[in-house]
Design a protein around this motif. Structure first.
Motif, PDB file in Angstrom:
ATOM      1  N   ARG A   2      56.216  58.411  46.333  1.00 14.18           N
ATOM      2  CA  ARG A   2      56.301  59.525  47.300  1.00 14.18           C
ATOM      3  C   ARG A   2      55.625  59.195  48.627  1.00 14.18           C
ATOM      4  O   ARG A   2      55.324  60.083  49.414  1.00 14.18           O
ATOM      5  CB  ARG A   2      55.690  60.792  46.705  1.00 14.18           C
ATOM      6  N   GLY A   3      55.333  57.906  48.838  1.00 16.46           N
ATOM      7  CA  GLY A   3      54.777  57.510  50.140  1.00 16.46           C
ATOM      8  C   GLY A   3      53.314  57.867  50.316  1.00 16.46           C
ATOM      9  O   GLY A   3      52.833  58.015  51.434  1.00 16.46           O
ATOM     10  N   LEU A   4      52.587  57.982  49.193  1.00 13.82           N
ATOM     11  CA  LEU A   4      51.195  58.417  49.291  1.00 13.82           C
ATOM     12  C   LEU A   4      50.188  57.272  49.164  1.00 13.82           C
ATOM     13  O   LEU A   4      48.984  57.509  49.095  1.00 13.82           O
ATOM     14  CB  LEU A   4      50.924  59.500  48.232  1.00 13.82           C
ATOM     15  N   LEU A   5      50.690  56.046  49.146  1.00  6.53           N
ATOM     16  CA  LEU A   5      49.790  54.885  49.087  1.00  6.53           C
ATOM     17  C   LEU A   5      49.804  54.184  50.433  1.00  6.53           C
ATOM     18  O   LEU A   5      50.826  53.626  50.839  1.00  6.53           O
ATOM     19  CB  LEU A   5      50.291  53.908  48.008  1.00  6.53           C
ATOM     20  N   ARG A   6      48.671  54.226  51.102  1.00  9.32           N
ATOM     21  CA  ARG A   6      48.592  53.602  52.423  1.00  9.32           C
ATOM     22  C   ARG A   6      47.127  53.552  52.851  1.00  9.32           C
ATOM     23  O   ARG A   6      46.249  53.983  52.116  1.00  9.32           O
ATOM     24  CB  ARG A   6      49.402  54.422  53.434  1.00  9.32           C
TER      25      ARG A   6
ATOM     26  N   ASP B 144      46.080  48.876  35.589  1.00  4.82           N
ATOM     27  CA  ASP B 144      46.365  47.490  35.229  1.00  4.82           C
ATOM     28  C   ASP B 144      46.334  46.642  36.508  1.00  4.82           C
ATOM     29  O   ASP B 144      46.132  47.166  37.607  1.00  4.82           O
ATOM     30  CB  ASP B 144      47.694  47.366  34.460  1.00  4.82           C
ATOM     31  N   GLU B 145      46.568  45.337  36.319  1.00  3.23           N
ATOM     32  CA  GLU B 145      46.468  44.422  37.445  1.00  3.23           C
ATOM     33  C   GLU B 145      47.463  44.763  38.563  1.00  3.23           C
ATOM     34  O   GLU B 145      47.148  44.696  39.748  1.00  3.23           O
ATOM     35  CB  GLU B 145      46.672  42.993  36.922  1.00  3.23           C
ATOM     36  N   ASN B 146      48.666  45.198  38.162  1.00  3.61           N
ATOM     37  CA  ASN B 146      49.661  45.592  39.168  1.00  3.61           C
ATOM     38  C   ASN B 146      49.164  46.740  40.026  1.00  3.61           C
ATOM     39  O   ASN B 146      49.399  46.771  41.229  1.00  3.61           O
ATOM     40  CB  ASN B 146      50.953  46.055  38.473  1.00  3.61           C
ATOM     41  N   ASP B 147      48.523  47.713  39.378  1.00  2.00           N
ATOM     42  CA  ASP B 147      48.004  48.867  40.128  1.00  2.00           C
ATOM     43  C   ASP B 147      46.971  48.415  41.158  1.00  2.00           C
ATOM     44  O   ASP B 147      47.002  48.840  42.314  1.00  2.00           O
ATOM     45  CB  ASP B 147      47.351  49.880  39.179  1.00  2.00           C
ATOM     46  N   ARG B 148      46.053  47.573  40.705  1.00  2.00           N
ATOM     47  CA  ARG B 148      44.998  47.118  41.622  1.00  2.00           C
ATOM     48  C   ARG B 148      45.578  46.327  42.800  1.00  2.00           C
ATOM     49  O   ARG B 148      45.186  46.518  43.945  1.00  2.00           O
ATOM     50  CB  ARG B 148      43.950  46.290  40.870  1.00  2.00           C
ATOM     51  N   LEU B 149      46.526  45.461  42.509  1.00  2.00           N
ATOM     52  CA  LEU B 149      47.132  44.672  43.581  1.00  2.00           C
ATOM     53  C   LEU B 149      47.916  45.565  44.546  1.00  2.00           C
ATOM     54  O   LEU B 149      47.907  45.348  45.755  1.00  2.00           O
ATOM     55  CB  LEU B 149      48.042  43.582  43.002  1.00  2.00           C
ATOM     56  N   ARG B 150      48.558  46.585  44.001  1.00  2.00           N
ATOM     57  CA  ARG B 150      49.331  47.500  44.855  1.00  2.00           C
ATOM     58  C   ARG B 150      48.398  48.298  45.773  1.00  2.00           C
ATOM     59  O   ARG B 150      48.703  48.523  46.945  1.00  2.00           O
ATOM     60  CB  ARG B 150      50.166  48.422  43.950  1.00  2.00           C
ATOM     61  N   MET B 151      47.249  48.720  45.228  1.00  2.00           N
ATOM     62  CA  MET B 151      46.240  49.416  46.061  1.00  2.00           C
ATOM     63  C   MET B 151      45.803  48.493  47.203  1.00  2.00           C
ATOM     64  O   MET B 151      45.730  48.905  48.367  1.00  2.00           O
ATOM     65  CB  MET B 151      45.015  49.797  45.221  1.00  2.00           C
ATOM     66  N   ALA B 152      45.510  47.237  46.842  1.00  2.00           N
ATOM     67  CA  ALA B 152      45.019  46.287  47.841  1.00  2.00           C
ATOM     68  C   ALA B 152      46.071  46.059  48.927  1.00  2.00           C
ATOM     69  O   ALA B 152      45.770  46.072  50.126  1.00  2.00           O
ATOM     70  CB  ALA B 152      44.656  44.966  47.168  1.00  2.00           C
ATOM     71  N   GLU B 153      47.307  45.902  48.495  1.00  2.32           N
ATOM     72  CA  GLU B 153      48.397  45.640  49.434  1.00  2.32           C
ATOM     73  C   GLU B 153      48.594  46.822  50.396  1.00  2.32           C
ATOM     74  O   GLU B 153      48.833  46.651  51.588  1.00  2.32           O
ATOM     75  CB  GLU B 153      49.675  45.404  48.622  1.00  2.32           C
ATOM     76  N   ALA B 154      48.456  48.044  49.845  1.00  2.00           N
ATOM     77  CA  ALA B 154      48.664  49.245  50.662  1.00  2.00           C
ATOM     78  C   ALA B 154      47.449  49.577  51.524  1.00  2.00           C
ATOM     79  O   ALA B 154      47.543  50.386  52.446  1.00  2.00           O
ATOM     80  CB  ALA B 154      49.000  50.427  49.755  1.00  2.00           C
TER      81      ALA B 154
END
Ligand code: GUN
Ligand code: ZN
Length: 439
Positions: A259-263, A275-285
Motif C-alpha cells: 500500500r505504499g507505506l514503506l519509505r 525474516d531476512e527479506n523483511d529486514r532487507l526490504r526495510m533497509a532498501e526503503a
C-alpha cells in the motif's frame, strides 16, 4: 523567544556517526562549552578553544561535573495510554481489549485529551525526551490537544490521529473516508506549523481494512514529507491473525509495503518476528524499526535481534512504547535494550545506545540536520545529566575508567532522577530540583 546568548559549561557528548561503524564517531569534551542563541546552537567545543569567543554580555552557566547530551528522541509511544501504564494482561491482544480500547475511549472529550497531553509532556521532559513519535487516538481532537500542548512549549513533536476501521469497538472506529479526511485536515493544520510534524498513524493491519490502508497510502503519496507510523510483527498471535486477514501476502510487512507505506520517514514499531527479506526490504526503503524493549519484555512479545538488524542494515531507533512500555525514560529503555541484546548473544554498548537515542534517531527520521547532534545551527534541544543523581550513581560514575563505563552507568542505573535539566529550542522546560517546568 530567547535572543540572549547563553553558554553552558559542562561535559559534552554528541556523535558524528554510528559508533558501531566509525572509530571517530564519538565527539566528547570533558570540559566543553555549548553556546546557544535564539533557540539554536551557535557553537560547541572545548571550553579552552571557545572561551575567547565569549563576549562580556554572554552569560556562562557553570555546569561542570554534569554532562550535556542532545535531547532524547523516543520513536514510539502512545500518549493516551499514560493512564493505563503498568496494566496486567496476558499478552498484546488481551491487553488491547481489556485496557487499551476502554482507556482510549475517553479521548473523545477534548478537556480530557488536553489534561492528559500536558501530563504526558511533563513526563517526557522530566526524562529528557525532547522529540517523540506519538500515537493519539482515533479522535481528531486528541491530536489537536497534543499538538497544541507541544506548540505551547515549543517542542518538536511528531504525532498523528490513529486510523482504525475494523476489529475494534464501535466507539473507536472511523471509516476509510473519514480517516482520510480527518488526517488530511490535521496535516493542513499542523504539519510544519512551528515545530510540529504529522505522522499518518494506521494502528496496525488488523484494525484497518485494505481500503483504509490504501487511503493511507494515497495520503502518503500526496504528502511525501509526512511521517508514517504503525506496528508490525510484534506478537506471534498478531502475526497469525494478519496472515488470515490478508491472505496472499509474502509477510506481515508486505501488507504495508503493497500500500505504499514503506519509505523514508516511516517508523515501524517492534519488528520482532521478521525474516531476512523483511529486514532487507526495510533497509532498501529507508524505513525505521523502533525497538521497544520495555514493552516487548512486559507484554512477552519477543526479543528484537539487533545483530540481525545491523547485518541487513535495517535502520533502528529506540522507543518506550508507553503504555505497553513500562517507563518514559530512554535511560531505562537503554537498560532493557542492553539486556535484550545479551539474550540474543549481542553486546550493545552504552555509547551506541546513546547514539541510537539521539543522533541515530534524528538521522533515521530524516531530521539529522535539525536535531540530535548539538551541531551549530541545529535546534538547541538538550539535556543536562547528573552523574550524582543518586548515591549509587555517584559512587559508580566516580569509579568509571572510560567514557563507555561512565555512559553505561547512566544507561543501567539512570532514570528521571539523572535528568537535571531539559532544554527545548534553548529554553529550560524542566528542572529536576524545582520539580516544575521553566525558569
Ligand atoms: N498493536 C496495536 N495497537 C497497539 C498498542 O497500542 N500498543 C502496542 N504495543 N501494540 C499495538
Ligand atoms: Zn505501540
Amino acid at each position: 523567544r530567547i535572543t540572549q546568548r547563553i553558554a553552558y559549561r559542562a561535559k559534552l557528548l554528541s556523535f558524528r556517526g554510528d559508533p558501531a561503524h566509525a572509530d571517530d564517531a564519538v565527539d566528547f569534551e570533558d570540559d566543553g562549552l555549548l553556546i546557544v542563541e535564539d533557540g539554536r546552537v551557535v557553537a560547541r567545543g572545548a571550553y579552552g578553544s571557545l572561551a575567547a569567543q565569549l563576549t562580556p554580555a554572554t552569560e556562562v552557566r557553570d555546569l561542570r561535573g554534569k554532562m550535556i547530551v542532545p535531547g532524547f528522541i523516543d520513536t514510539h509511544l502512545h500518549y493516551p495510554q499514560t493512564d493505563m501504564i503498568a496494566s496486567p494482561a496476558p499478552g498484546l491482544l488481551p491487553w488491547l481489549e481489556s485496557y487499551t480500547f476502554p482507556t482510549e475511549r475517553r479521548f473523545a472529550e477534548l478537556a480530557h485529551a488536553e489534561e492528559t497531553a500536558n501530563f504526558f509532556l511533563d513526563q517526557l521532559l522530566s526524562c529528557g525526551t525532547t522529540t517523540a513519535l506519538v500515537y493519539c487516538t482515533v479522535h481528531k481532537q486528541s491530536a489537536d490537544a497534543l499538538f497544541a500542548a507541544s506548540e505551547a512549549r515549543n517542542l518538536r513533536m511528531i504525532a498523528g490521529k490513529v486510523l482504525m476501521d475494523r476489529n475494534c469497538p464501535d466507539y473507536l472506529r472511523d471509516t476509510a473516508q473519514s480517516g482520510y479526511d480527518d488526517s488530511a485536515e490535521l496535516i493542513a493544520r499542523w504539519h510544519g506549523r512551528g515545530r510540529q510534524l504529522y505522522a499518518l498513524t494506521p494502528r496496525f493491519a488488523p484494525t484497518s481494512t485494505p481500503e483504509q490502508l490504501e487511503a493511507c497510502g494515497a495520503l502518503a503519496r500526496e504528502h511525501a514529507d509526512v511521517f508514517i507510523q504503525t506496528h508490525v510483527a510484534e506478537n506471534v498471535d498478531e502475526v497469525k491473525w494478519v496472515a488470515e486477514l490478508f491472505p496472499g501476502h509474502r509477510s506481515y510487512l508486505d501488507v504495508y509495503d503493497r500500500r505504499g507505506l514503506l519509505r523514508r520517514r516511516a517508523i515501524y514499531g517492534h519488528c520482532i518476528h521478521f525474516d531476512e527479506n523483511d529486514r532487507l526490504r526495510m533497509a532498501e526503503a529507508g524505513a525505521v524499526a523502533s525497538h521497544c524493549p520495555t514493552s516487548n519484555l512486559f507484554l512477552g512479545s519477543g526479543l528484537f535481534d539487533m545483530a540481525k538488524a545491523d547485518a541487513s542494515s535495517m535502520p533502528v531507533a529506540l522507543g518506550t512504547d508507553v503504555g505497553g512500555g513500562t517507563s518514559f525514560s530512554m535511560l531505562q529503555t537503554m537498560n532493557e535494550a542492553h539486556k535484550v541484546a545479551r539474550m540474543t548473544g549481542h553486546h550493545l554498548t552504552a555509547t551506541r545506545m546513546f547514539w541510537l537515542a539521539t543522533a541515530g534517531a534524528a538521522q533515521a527520521l530524516d531530521l539529522g540536520a535539525t536535531i540530535g547532534t548539538l551541531a551549530p545551527r541545529t535546534e538547541a534541544d538538550f539535556v543536562v545529566l547528573d552523574p550524582e543523581a543518586t548515591p549509587l550513581m555517584a559512587r559508580r560514575t566516580a569509579r568509571a575508567e572510560s567514557l563507555e563505563e561512565w555512559l553505561f552507568a547512566f544507561a543501567l542505573l539512570g532514570d528521571d532522577r539523572a535528568v537535571y535539566e531539559t532544554y527545548a529550542a534553548g529554553s529550560c522546560v524542566h528542572r529536576r530540583d524545582e520539580n516544575s517546568e521553566g525558569q
